[in-house]
Enzyme design. Structure first.
Site, PDB file in Angstrom:
ATOM      1  N   SER A 138     -72.138 -25.614  53.775  1.00  0.00           N
ATOM      2  CA  SER A 138     -73.045 -24.489  53.546  1.00  0.00           C
ATOM      3  C   SER A 138     -72.615 -23.267  54.337  1.00  0.00           C
ATOM      4  O   SER A 138     -73.081 -22.161  54.065  1.00  0.00           O
ATOM      5  CB  SER A 138     -74.486 -24.868  53.898  1.00  0.00           C
ATOM      6  OG  SER A 138     -74.596 -25.211  55.256  1.00  0.00           O
ATOM      7  N   HIS A 191     -75.864 -20.529  59.914  1.00  0.00           N
ATOM      8  CA  HIS A 191     -75.964 -19.811  58.645  1.00  0.00           C
ATOM      9  C   HIS A 191     -75.926 -18.304  58.856  1.00  0.00           C
ATOM     10  O   HIS A 191     -75.323 -17.570  58.076  1.00  0.00           O
ATOM     11  CB  HIS A 191     -77.236 -20.216  57.917  1.00  0.00           C
ATOM     12  CG  HIS A 191     -77.211 -21.618  57.404  1.00  0.00           C
ATOM     13  ND1 HIS A 191     -78.343 -22.304  57.046  1.00  0.00           N
ATOM     14  CD2 HIS A 191     -76.173 -22.464  57.193  1.00  0.00           C
ATOM     15  CE1 HIS A 191     -78.017 -23.509  56.620  1.00  0.00           C
ATOM     16  NE2 HIS A 191     -76.699 -23.635  56.704  1.00  0.00           N
TER      17      HIS A 191
END
Length: 272
Positions: A138, A191
């Protein structure tokens, strides 16, 4: 004799899925294969693949710099692997179609893995003095979303949310916050670092890392890569042109948004 009940229709068309997978370019296939291979290796109990390849701040030294490249391929369990692979595939496939296979290899083996990792280590260890390990592709999902958001902002500066007009470039940040709220054990900081590098990449400040087109053509011609490698995307086959080409600006833009798919997550191994 009673007629057997008909099975409910599948939520997707298996034929279209097979057709889509059959068209995936070479580097995207190799990444998915590597993710699958690392997941299969993690099934054995003799050697911990996660502990070997995760991005663990306290474990980074000259002898373990490989972790800056291995952590996106490693996941925590089947569902973590599956969801990240589903989220990554269309983004990575589009990137390779736009920039070519050699450019994709150079960027994702190099700066698009190491820069988010370095930024994460800076905040996690040097500034916050923590040792939370991260794994998961991710990091690439959010990086590519950040890059796409910057590009989309050039042609669609805003999207509407009720009466509000929100800058398009903020969409990955909203996704990052929502994912962190809905899914446990995800690295919000990881992230954010990926999104930041994606923004820089989308703005064109990482062009220095893009291999020169003349060099790519020489390598492809010398090794006959297009003829030897199935699904290879050459420098002259790219769909949307050279790195940095942005969508054409629509003068009659009404601020419409582009839908966003489900995102995978970077699993955290440690506690804060």
């Amino acid at each position: 004799m009673a007629t057997p009940a008909a099975l409910p229709p599948l939520p997707f068309n298996p034929g279209r899925v097979r057709s889509y997978l059959a068209r995936l370019p070479l580097f995207t296939r190799l990444v998915l294969l590597a993710i699958l291979a690392f997941w299969l290796l993690e099934l054995q109990t003799i050697w911990s693949v996660v502990q070997w390849g995760a991005l663990i701040p306290d474990e980074i030294n000259l002898g373990t710099m490989y972790r800056l490249n291995t952590y996106p391929f490693i996941h925590m369990g089947f569902f973590h692997t599956l969801l990240n692979a589903i989220a990554l595939t269309p983004l990575l496939e589009r990137f390779e179609a736009e920039h070519g296979t050699l450019t994709s290899i150079a960027l994702f083996v190099g700066p698009l893995s190491t820069l988010p990792a370095g930024l994460y280590l800076l905040f996690e260890k040097v500034i916050l003095h923590r040792n939370t390990a991260v794994v998961g592709s991710s990091v690439w999902v959010f990086l590519l979303l950040g890059s796409e958001a910057i590009r989309t902002y050039k042609s669609h500066p805003h999207f509407s949310l009720g009466p509000y007009k929100i800058p398009t470039w903020t969409s990955p940040l909203f996704a990052c916050v929502v994912l962190s709220i809905l899914v446990s054990h995800v690295s919000f900081l990881g992230h954010l670092c990926a999104i930041a590098v994606g923004y820089v990449f989308g703005l064109g400040y990482l062009k220095v890392f893009v291999p020169p087109e003349k060099v790519l053509r020489w390598i492809e011609g010398k090794l006959n890569l297009l003829g030897r490698l199935p699904h290879y995307v050459s420098v002259d086959q790219k769909t949307y042109g050279r790195y940095g080409v942005l969508p054409t600006t629509n003068a009659n833009n009404n601020g419409n948004s582009t839908p966003m798919s489900y995102l995978g997550s970077s699993q955290r191994l440690g506690s804060e």
